[in-house]
Write an enzyme that holds these catalytic residues in place. Structure first.
Site, PDB file in Angstrom:
ATOM      1  N   PRO A 256     -33.111  79.599  13.465  1.00  0.00           N
ATOM      2  CA  PRO A 256     -31.766  79.941  12.963  1.00  0.00           C
ATOM      3  C   PRO A 256     -31.143  80.767  13.890  1.00  0.00           C
ATOM      4  CG  PRO A 256     -33.448  81.257  11.707  1.00  0.00           C
ATOM      5  CD  PRO A 256     -34.350  80.423  12.668  1.00  0.00           C
ATOM      6  N   VAL A 258     -27.873  82.991  15.351  1.00  0.00           N
ATOM      7  CA  VAL A 258     -26.897  83.659  15.087  1.00  0.00           C
ATOM      8  C   VAL A 258     -26.364  84.335  16.627  1.00  0.00           C
ATOM      9  CG1 VAL A 258     -26.250  86.032  14.157  1.00  0.00           C
ATOM     10  CG2 VAL A 258     -27.734  84.551  12.827  1.00  0.00           C
ATOM     11  N   ASP A 432     -32.969  84.857  17.354  1.00  0.00           N
ATOM     12  CA  ASP A 432     -33.696  84.099  16.276  1.00  0.00           C
ATOM     13  C   ASP A 432     -33.521  84.914  14.954  1.00  0.00           C
ATOM     14  OD1 ASP A 432     -35.270  82.988  14.331  1.00  0.00           O
ATOM     15  OD2 ASP A 432     -36.847  82.391  15.947  1.00  0.00           O
ATOM     16  N   HIS A 433     -32.714  84.783  13.795  1.00  0.00           N
ATOM     17  CA  HIS A 433     -32.615  85.530  12.682  1.00  0.00           C
ATOM     18  C   HIS A 433     -33.996  85.600  12.081  1.00  0.00           C
ATOM     19  CE1 HIS A 433     -30.483  87.937  10.294  1.00  0.00           C
ATOM     20  NE2 HIS A 433     -29.122  87.235  10.378  1.00  0.00           N
ATOM     21  N   ARG A 434     -34.921  84.903  12.190  1.00  0.00           N
ATOM     22  CA  ARG A 434     -36.411  85.450  11.738  1.00  0.00           C
ATOM     23  C   ARG A 434     -36.871  86.281  12.120  1.00  0.00           C
ATOM     24  NH1 ARG A 434     -39.084  79.637  13.276  1.00  0.00           N
ATOM     25  NH2 ARG A 434     -38.327  80.463  15.166  1.00  0.00           N
TER      26      ARG A 434
END
Length: 461
Positions: A256, A258, A432-434
């Protein structure tokens, strides 16, 4: 009696399964020695020269320039006893063991590729090696739902038959058409498929005239309407372009993304650069703004190590790395590649500048080694060299952050209440928003910007 060794296309340590033959350095009848470069191949990541594993005389080249070959497929046949003085030795069996090329690949491993139907054994005679290779290629092109022996017959040629049609029985000669290397290169340049031609030369050899005739437009063809295929070119998707596309799709739809943006007054950085260019320590080194951005990124990683981590989905872990292998996205004639500077966080500004200069020059020449293309931990894409202000970069697979470094422009800027001209650039950080939260990503981007706006703050890190 000849003792033949069939050299299979090796695993060059990139995790790839195929490569294209760019050109041979030897011909049948030539003598070769161990570790002599005998062929140049192109993988999805780099052009690589392969050294020979045997000493002897070349008997047969089993792949043509421009042909894509799978790892493990024999590409050359060598007589290791051309004088007939050594005792006979049996060919090694096809146990599936992958021979490791000197300086490349794993040291002891076995092939994990899915076995192919009707694949030929590795131990074949010189007279049948070409047929074995062709059979393997035909098997890989056949539909998995249709057995090879049940292949439907080709449709009959239209009346009158086109001059470039393949005559009946041409398929029996094998999937590799008969043509000399210069003719093959001409066909590749003109976009002509040699397999669709009938050679007019002796023994069915395809000639230059055959290729030129096939590439010429039909004389009686009506003028095409605007927007039709007559003004289009079709190029096979392979090599770097294919690998890049697959990697970007995988990254875009797995991690994901951002993206955050920051506009920075880099006038102090540019003034420092100008001073350092005349410093004796920096003589002979191309000190670019990218070197400052790379140094700022490496320093900022210390305060936000999450941007230098990897999300391991299979293990259910986040892997934090106490080193920075800095990837530099480079545009080359072969497409986008991302070689990396090893342990960039331990380098001085001068060392970084020299490493970046060497890395980009090597990449543009297409000589980046497989080792330099793997293992990156975080990447910079320098879109500013194209006059672009910023963008929304896609993560390099396996990494958690990528920084886009935009063009440096003269712009109006407020300093102490006054509007004055300053050197300004835009930064964009995708993460990576994880792995990276918004607060961590924002702090990292702000730190990079602060170091570029005031390089003196580096002493506080």
């Amino acid at each position: 009696m000849p003792q033949l060794k069939h050299f299979p296309l090796p695993d060059v340590g990139e995790g790839l399964t195929e490569a294209e033959i760019l050109g041979w350095k030897v011909q049948p009848g030539d003598s070769v020695t161990v570790n002599q470069v005998f062929v140049e191949i192109e993988t999805a990541k780099a052009a690589v020269e392969l050294p020979c594993a045997y000493e002897g005389k070349v008997v047969e080249l089993l792949a043509e320039p421009g042909q894509t070959v799978e790892v493990g497929t024999p590409i050359i046949s060598i007589d290791v006893d051309p004088d007939g003085t050594a005792p006979s030795e049996p060919e090694p069996d096809s146990s599936g063991e992958t021979k490791t090329l000197v300086g490349y690949g794993p040291q002891a491993t076995s092939s994990k590729r899915r076995p192919r139907k009707a694949a030929p054994a590795a131990a074949v005679s010189a007279g049948t090696a070409q047929q074995a290779l062709q059979g393997a290629m035909a098997g890989s092109l056949a539909s998995p739902a249709v057995p090879a022996q049940a292949t439907a017959p080709a449709a009959p040629a239209p009346e009158p038959p086109a001059p470039a049609a393949v005559p009946a029985g041409a398929a029996a000669r094998g999937s590799v058409p008969l043509a000399k290397p210069p003719v093959r290169k001409l066909a590749k340049d003109l976009g002509v498929d040699l397999r669709a031609l009938a050679g007019s030369g002796a023994g069915g050899v395809i000639t230059r005239r055959d290729v030129e005739t096939a590439s010429a437009p039909a004389p009686a063809a009506p003028a095409p309407a605007a927007g039709t295929g007559a003004r289009e070119r079709r190029v096979p998707i392979k090599g770097v372009r294919k690998a890049t596309a697959q990697a970007m799709v995988q990254s875009a739809f797995t991690a994901p993304h951002v993206t955050e943006f920051l506009t920075v007054d880099v006038t102090p950085m540019m003034e420092l650069r100008q001073r350092l260019k005349s410093h004796p320590e920096f003589q002979g080194v191309k000190l670019t703004p990218l070197a400052f951005a790379a140094k700022a990124l490496c320093l900022a990683v210390r305060r936000t190590p999450d941007v230098n981590a990897t999300w391991d989905e299979q293990a259910g872990e986040i892997v934090y790395k106490d080193y920075v292998h800095l990837g530099i996205a480079a545009a080359t004639p072969r497409g986008l590649v991302v070689p990396n500077v090893r342990d960039a966080d331990g380098m001085s500004l001068r060392e970084l500048a020299a490493a970046l200069e060497s890395l980009t020059a090597t990449a543009r020449e297409g000589r980046t080694t497989p080792a330099e293309m793997t293992g990156g931990t975080i990447t910079i894409t320098n879109v500013g060299v194209f006059g672009v202000d910023t963008g929304t970069p896609i993560l390099n697979p396996g990494e958690s952050a990528i920084l886009a470094f935009g063009a440096i422009r003269d712009m109006p800027w407020v300093v102490d209440g006054q509007v004055v001209p300053r050197k300004v650039c835009q930064l964009a950080l995708s993460f990576d928003h994880r792995v990276v939260d918004g607060q961590q990503g924002s702090r990292f981007l702000a730190d990079v910007g602060a170091l570029l706006a005031d390089p003196a703050t580096a002493i506080t890190y």
